[in-house]
Motif scaffolding. Structure first.
Motif, PDB file in Angstrom:
ATOM      1  N   ASP A 283      66.449  45.198  19.791  1.00 38.12           N
ATOM      2  CA  ASP A 283      66.359  43.749  19.626  1.00 38.12           C
ATOM      3  C   ASP A 283      64.898  43.301  19.638  1.00 38.12           C
ATOM      4  OD1 ASP A 283      69.074  43.611  19.510  1.00 38.12           O
ATOM      5  OD2 ASP A 283      69.354  43.102  21.618  1.00 38.12           O
ATOM      6  N   GLU A 284      64.568  42.396  18.722  1.00 42.83           N
ATOM      7  CA  GLU A 284      63.218  41.863  18.626  1.00 42.83           C
ATOM      8  C   GLU A 284      63.229  40.372  18.927  1.00 42.83           C
ATOM      9  OE1 GLU A 284      61.407  42.739  14.935  1.00 42.83           O
ATOM     10  OE2 GLU A 284      61.922  44.864  14.977  1.00 42.83           O
ATOM     11  N   MET A 285      62.071  39.882  19.386  1.00 42.83           N
ATOM     12  CA  MET A 285      61.967  38.467  19.720  1.00 42.83           C
ATOM     13  C   MET A 285      60.642  37.918  19.208  1.00 42.83           C
ATOM     14  SD  MET A 285      62.419  36.536  23.409  1.00 42.83           S
ATOM     15  CE  MET A 285      60.939  37.241  24.116  1.00 42.83           C
ATOM     16  N   ARG A 286      60.671  36.703  18.683  1.00 43.64           N
ATOM     17  CA  ARG A 286      59.472  36.019  18.224  1.00 43.64           C
ATOM     18  C   ARG A 286      59.329  34.716  19.008  1.00 43.64           C
ATOM     19  NH1 ARG A 286      58.692  37.713  12.733  1.00 43.64           N
ATOM     20  NH2 ARG A 286      59.138  39.949  12.742  1.00 43.64           N
ATOM     21  N   LYS A 287      58.075  34.326  19.241  1.00 37.67           N
ATOM     22  CA  LYS A 287      57.782  33.091  19.968  1.00 37.67           C
ATOM     23  C   LYS A 287      56.924  32.180  19.099  1.00 37.67           C
ATOM     24  CE  LYS A 287      57.912  35.333  24.513  1.00 37.67           C
ATOM     25  NZ  LYS A 287      57.159  35.593  25.764  1.00 37.67           N
ATOM     26  N   ILE A 288      57.280  30.911  19.061  1.00 39.13           N
ATOM     27  CA  ILE A 288      56.507  29.911  18.315  1.00 39.13           C
ATOM     28  C   ILE A 288      56.067  28.835  19.296  1.00 39.13           C
ATOM     29  CG2 ILE A 288      56.480  28.275  16.402  1.00 39.13           C
ATOM     30  CD1 ILE A 288      59.241  30.781  16.398  1.00 39.13           C
ATOM     31  N   ALA A 289      54.769  28.686  19.479  1.00 33.77           N
ATOM     32  CA  ALA A 289      54.249  27.678  20.404  1.00 33.77           C
ATOM     33  C   ALA A 289      54.441  26.280  19.833  1.00 33.77           C
ATOM     34  CB  ALA A 289      52.772  27.945  20.682  1.00 33.77           C
ATOM     35  N   VAL A 290      54.811  25.344  20.709  1.00 29.60           N
ATOM     36  CA  VAL A 290      55.062  23.959  20.294  1.00 29.60           C
ATOM     37  C   VAL A 290      53.991  23.067  20.908  1.00 29.60           C
ATOM     38  CG1 VAL A 290      56.724  22.059  20.280  1.00 29.60           C
ATOM     39  CG2 VAL A 290      57.529  24.432  20.233  1.00 29.60           C
ATOM     40  N   PRO A 291      53.169  22.391  20.098  1.00 32.03           N
ATOM     41  CA  PRO A 291      52.169  21.473  20.665  1.00 32.03           C
ATOM     42  C   PRO A 291      52.837  20.223  21.244  1.00 32.03           C
ATOM     43  CG  PRO A 291      52.139  21.370  18.275  1.00 32.03           C
ATOM     44  CD  PRO A 291      53.074  22.482  18.634  1.00 32.03           C
ATOM     45  N   ALA A 292      52.065  19.490  22.038  1.00 33.66           N
ATOM     46  CA  ALA A 292      52.627  18.336  22.755  1.00 33.66           C
ATOM     47  C   ALA A 292      53.136  17.256  21.811  1.00 33.66           C
ATOM     48  CB  ALA A 292      51.578  17.766  23.707  1.00 33.66           C
ATOM     49  N   ASN A 293      52.488  17.077  20.662  1.00 34.01           N
ATOM     50  CA  ASN A 293      52.889  15.998  19.758  1.00 34.01           C
ATOM     51  C   ASN A 293      54.171  16.303  18.987  1.00 34.01           C
ATOM     52  OD1 ASN A 293      51.454  18.000  18.302  1.00 34.01           O
ATOM     53  ND2 ASN A 293      51.215  16.600  16.574  1.00 34.01           N
ATOM     54  N   ARG A 294      54.700  17.522  19.117  1.00 34.74           N
ATOM     55  CA  ARG A 294      55.935  17.865  18.399  1.00 34.74           C
ATOM     56  C   ARG A 294      57.129  18.034  19.333  1.00 34.74           C
ATOM     57  NH1 ARG A 294      56.257  16.434  13.579  1.00 34.74           N
ATOM     58  NH2 ARG A 294      57.785  18.046  13.090  1.00 34.74           N
ATOM     59  N   TYR A 295      56.963  17.714  20.638  1.00 38.18           N
ATOM     60  CA  TYR A 295      58.090  17.820  21.571  1.00 38.18           C
ATOM     61  C   TYR A 295      59.207  16.863  21.204  1.00 38.18           C
ATOM     62  CZ  TYR A 295      55.110  20.514  24.763  1.00 38.18           C
ATOM     63  OH  TYR A 295      54.309  21.464  25.311  1.00 38.18           O
TER      64      TYR A 295
ATOM     65  N   LEU B 253      61.174  25.983  28.533  1.00 32.89           N
ATOM     66  CA  LEU B 253      60.472  24.816  29.078  1.00 32.89           C
ATOM     67  C   LEU B 253      59.217  25.210  29.857  1.00 32.89           C
ATOM     68  CD1 LEU B 253      63.550  22.739  30.296  1.00 32.89           C
ATOM     69  CD2 LEU B 253      62.110  22.274  28.330  1.00 32.89           C
ATOM     70  N   LYS B 254      59.197  26.414  30.421  1.00 29.38           N
ATOM     71  CA  LYS B 254      58.037  26.838  31.214  1.00 29.38           C
ATOM     72  C   LYS B 254      56.845  27.168  30.310  1.00 29.38           C
ATOM     73  CE  LYS B 254      60.651  28.597  35.164  1.00 29.38           C
ATOM     74  NZ  LYS B 254      60.947  29.783  36.022  1.00 29.38           N
ATOM     75  N   THR B 255      57.092  28.031  29.325  1.00 26.05           N
ATOM     76  CA  THR B 255      56.010  28.426  28.415  1.00 26.05           C
ATOM     77  C   THR B 255      55.874  27.482  27.227  1.00 26.05           C
ATOM     78  OG1 THR B 255      57.514  29.889  27.200  1.00 26.05           O
ATOM     79  CG2 THR B 255      56.287  30.850  29.041  1.00 26.05           C
ATOM     80  N   ARG B 256      56.888  26.594  27.036  1.00 24.04           N
ATOM     81  CA  ARG B 256      56.898  25.643  25.925  1.00 24.04           C
ATOM     82  C   ARG B 256      56.793  26.359  24.582  1.00 24.04           C
ATOM     83  NH1 ARG B 256      53.440  20.452  28.320  1.00 24.04           N
ATOM     84  NH2 ARG B 256      54.904  20.004  30.000  1.00 24.04           N
ATOM     85  N   ASN B 257      57.634  27.369  24.433  1.00 23.90           N
ATOM     86  CA  ASN B 257      57.735  28.130  23.192  1.00 23.90           C
ATOM     87  C   ASN B 257      59.181  28.127  22.714  1.00 23.90           C
ATOM     88  OD1 ASN B 257      55.033  28.850  23.201  1.00 23.90           O
ATOM     89  ND2 ASN B 257      55.397  30.741  24.337  1.00 23.90           N
ATOM     90  N   VAL B 258      59.364  28.137  21.403  1.00 21.66           N
ATOM     91  CA  VAL B 258      60.684  28.366  20.816  1.00 21.66           C
ATOM     92  C   VAL B 258      60.842  29.872  20.649  1.00 21.66           C
ATOM     93  CG1 VAL B 258      62.184  27.983  18.833  1.00 21.66           C
ATOM     94  CG2 VAL B 258      60.711  26.144  19.644  1.00 21.66           C
ATOM     95  N   GLU B 259      61.833  30.445  21.315  1.00 22.46           N
ATOM     96  CA  GLU B 259      62.043  31.893  21.313  1.00 22.46           C
ATOM     97  C   GLU B 259      63.260  32.220  20.461  1.00 22.46           C
ATOM     98  OE1 GLU B 259      62.376  32.982  25.391  1.00 22.46           O
ATOM     99  OE2 GLU B 259      60.263  32.598  25.851  1.00 22.46           O
ATOM    100  N   ILE B 260      63.073  33.114  19.508  1.00 26.43           N
ATOM    101  CA  ILE B 260      64.145  33.543  18.606  1.00 26.43           C
ATOM    102  C   ILE B 260      64.332  35.045  18.787  1.00 26.43           C
ATOM    103  CG2 ILE B 260      64.963  33.591  16.221  1.00 26.43           C
ATOM    104  CD1 ILE B 260      62.949  31.369  15.621  1.00 26.43           C
ATOM    105  N   LYS B 261      65.594  35.478  18.949  1.00 29.15           N
ATOM    106  CA  LYS B 261      65.874  36.876  19.264  1.00 29.15           C
ATOM    107  C   LYS B 261      67.057  37.368  18.434  1.00 29.15           C
ATOM    108  CE  LYS B 261      66.930  39.869  23.206  1.00 29.15           C
ATOM    109  NZ  LYS B 261      67.317  39.891  24.649  1.00 29.15           N
ATOM    110  N   THR B 262      66.996  38.641  18.043  1.00 30.18           N
ATOM    111  CA  THR B 262      68.116  39.260  17.321  1.00 30.18           C
ATOM    112  C   THR B 262      69.203  39.676  18.316  1.00 30.18           C
ATOM    113  OG1 THR B 262      67.043  41.426  17.443  1.00 30.18           O
ATOM    114  CG2 THR B 262      66.621  40.109  15.488  1.00 30.18           C
ATOM    115  N   CYS B 263      70.398  39.898  17.793  1.00 26.28           N
ATOM    116  CA  CYS B 263      71.521  40.322  18.634  1.00 26.28           C
ATOM    117  C   CYS B 263      72.407  41.277  17.834  1.00 26.28           C
ATOM    118  CB  CYS B 263      72.306  39.105  19.126  1.00 26.28           C
ATOM    119  SG  CYS B 263      72.956  38.085  17.791  1.00 26.28           S
ATOM    120  N   LYS B 264      73.551  41.633  18.390  1.00 27.75           N
ATOM    121  CA  LYS B 264      74.446  42.580  17.723  1.00 27.75           C
ATOM    122  C   LYS B 264      75.020  42.001  16.435  1.00 27.75           C
ATOM    123  CE  LYS B 264      75.873  44.909  21.993  1.00 27.75           C
ATOM    124  NZ  LYS B 264      77.028  45.243  22.871  1.00 27.75           N
ATOM    125  N   GLU B 265      75.203  40.692  16.389  1.00 30.23           N
ATOM    126  CA  GLU B 265      75.789  40.064  15.204  1.00 30.23           C
ATOM    127  C   GLU B 265      74.805  39.932  14.047  1.00 30.23           C
ATOM    128  OE1 GLU B 265      76.175  38.942  18.257  1.00 30.23           O
ATOM    129  OE2 GLU B 265      78.311  39.406  18.532  1.00 30.23           O
TER     130      GLU B 265
END
Length: 248
Positions: free
Chosen positions: A69-81, A107-119
């Protein structure tokens, strides 16, 4: 003196030359040897090929092909919350239902985390989802960013106004104003003619579209930054767009 034992000088020289000729062997030239080797190689090629045993590997299962499984993180700036919170359902639905991925906002790191799964079936789904979320974070509408998931030939390009020409102060403000135009007229015109989407964020310019269309839009924006009047830029991009349409 016995005449039988006498040998004339000419006869002796002839005998010696004959012995010398027998003692030396004629050396073949390199060209002759090369031709002979080529001929031998050609003869060997004409022979029946030897059947070589090819290795047989069993087919790889889909689970092993996907890998861990792989995961990607996208940082979100304050003006896009706030926009992210308001459009979260529109972002969440295509990523989970269409691409079969897992997504959350940390909410802690303020990143959108996307991860693969079995499906997850397609290996490239993670990259598509990452580009989709990144396009929305840069300022594109959700409907425009969704095209990155539905179409394969779309790309996202970003550059700074100062990369084209090092401007400061009022000169930089005027360059950004030439790109946008009065009420956004120039930007909308470039978008409609080149069939792209453009976002102006301070000195950053983000373009969404196909490779050829991004090239046309980037050329038009660079001409505006360098000081060309909008009317001349309109004419140039319309000529290029018409030529491209005729070509295809």
């Amino acid at each position: 003196m016995d005449s039988g034992t006498d040998v004339t000088p000419d006869a002796g020289a002839a005998i010696e030359s004959k012995h010398d000729a027998d003692s030396f062997t004629k050396v073949k030239s390199k060209k002759t040897q090369k031709r002979k080797r080529e001929k031998d190689a050609a003869d060997m090629d004409t022979e029946e090929p030897v059947a070589s045993k090819r290795p047989q590997f069993p087919p790889i299962s889909s689970d092993k092909l996907k890998g861990p499984d792989e995961m990607r993180k996208i940082a979100v700036p304050a003006n896009r919350y706030t926009p992210l919170k308001e459009n979260w359902l529109k972002i969440f639905t295509p990523i989970v239902e269409n691409l079969q991925l897992q997504v959350r906002f940390n909410l802690k790191t303020r990143n959108v985390e996307i991860k693969t799964c079995k499906e997850t079936q397609d290996i490239g789904s993670l990259t598509k989802a990452t580009d989709f979320v990144r396009a929305f974070i840069l300022g594109f509408q959700v409907e425009d960013a969704l095209a990155l998931i539905r179409l394969d030939e779309l790309f996202l390009e970003s550059f700074d106004v100062t990369d084209v020409k090092p401007l400061k102060g009022d000169h930089l403000s005027r360059a950004i104003g030439r790109i946008a135009g009065k009420g956004g007229k120039t930007k909308f015109t470039i978008e409609n003619v080149t069939k792209t989407r453009i976002v102006l964020a301070d000195t950053k310019v983000h373009i969404l579209g196909s490779f050829q269309n991004i090239k046309m839009a980037r050329t038009a924006i660079c001409n505006l930054i360098l000081g060309s009047p909008p009317s001349k830029v309109y004419g140039n991009i319309r000529v290029v767009a018409s030529r491209t349409a005729e070509r295809f």
